[in-house]
Design a protein around this motif. Sequence first.
Motif, PDB file in Angstrom:
ATOM      1  N   LYS A 149       0.868  -1.179   0.000  1.00 35.66           N
ATOM      2  CA  LYS A 149       0.000   0.000   0.000  1.00 35.66           C
ATOM      3  C   LYS A 149       0.903   1.227   0.000  1.00 35.66           C
TER       4      LYS A 149
ATOM      5  N   SER B 250      -2.819   4.468  -2.767  1.00 37.72           N
ATOM      6  CA  SER B 250      -2.934   3.519  -3.875  1.00 37.72           C
ATOM      7  C   SER B 250      -2.264   2.216  -3.457  1.00 37.72           C
ATOM      8  N   SER B 251      -2.291   1.255  -4.344  1.00 38.31           N
ATOM      9  CA  SER B 251      -1.677  -0.036  -4.024  1.00 38.31           C
ATOM     10  C   SER B 251      -0.978  -0.577  -5.269  1.00 38.31           C
TER      11      SER B 251
ATOM     12  N   TYR C  36       1.771  -0.843 -10.961  1.00 38.96           N
ATOM     13  CA  TYR C  36       1.390   0.285 -10.108  1.00 38.96           C
ATOM     14  C   TYR C  36       0.641   1.326 -10.928  1.00 38.96           C
ATOM     15  N   LEU C  37      -0.510   1.769 -10.412  1.00 43.51           N
ATOM     16  CA  LEU C  37      -1.322   2.822 -11.035  1.00 43.51           C
ATOM     17  C   LEU C  37      -1.660   2.521 -12.500  1.00 43.51           C
TER      18      LEU C  37
ATOM     19  N   GLN D 184      -2.931  11.096  -0.910  1.00 50.58           N
ATOM     20  CA  GLN D 184      -3.208  10.092  -1.931  1.00 50.58           C
ATOM     21  C   GLN D 184      -2.898   8.708  -1.392  1.00 50.58           C
TER      22      GLN D 184
END
Length: 215
Positions: A48, A62-63, A77-78, A60
């Motif tokens: 994470k 994301s994982s 990623y992303l 922000q």
Amino acid sequence: MFKKLFLFIGLFAVGFFAHAQNATKAKALLDEVYSKAKSYDNIYIDFKYGLENSEANLKQESSGNVTLSGDKYLLDYLGAQVMSDGSKVYTIVPENEEVTIEAISEDDNNITPSKMLTFYRSGHNYAWDLLQNVGGRKIQYVKLTPIDSNTEIASILLGVDMGTKHIYKLIQTGKNSTKTTITVNSFKTNQPLSSTLFTFNAKKFEDDGYYIIRN
């Protein structure tokens, strides 16, 4: 007056010795982490990622996941993939149908996925920090302060799972107060990997209509 001077010198010496012991203990723990990581054929990490700066009203989350094998890696990623075969780095962005190919940077300050478990071995001062209990796991933090005063990084906290000697969390604080946090959700080792996992097939992407940029 001399008694006070001797007392001050004595206290300073004790404090210096304690600090040196503290740094030695911290470095020894990170050496254990390094030896453990190098003993594996490959490592898979699901993580994470968090980025926060209260002054800029920025937050922000994301994982992603990364597979590491020596100098080779594959990062998801992303919505993009970053892959390295040990000599070049391939950034694949399906949304733009674009691939960028670059030579590996020789910049020691550039923490790539292949360095994420080893970057701390040089260029930092070390200090033993707080101990946390996370779900019954003892997480010992080591504080890293860059020796290079020109870097944009103020400090890094590395949380080590004392049971496994694996890195559990990285907290990087920038001089602009931006805090970057990477928390390991899953850490797997010696997984069966495809022999072509780190191989870039240019023809396949060209046939699929991707634009390839070679820098």
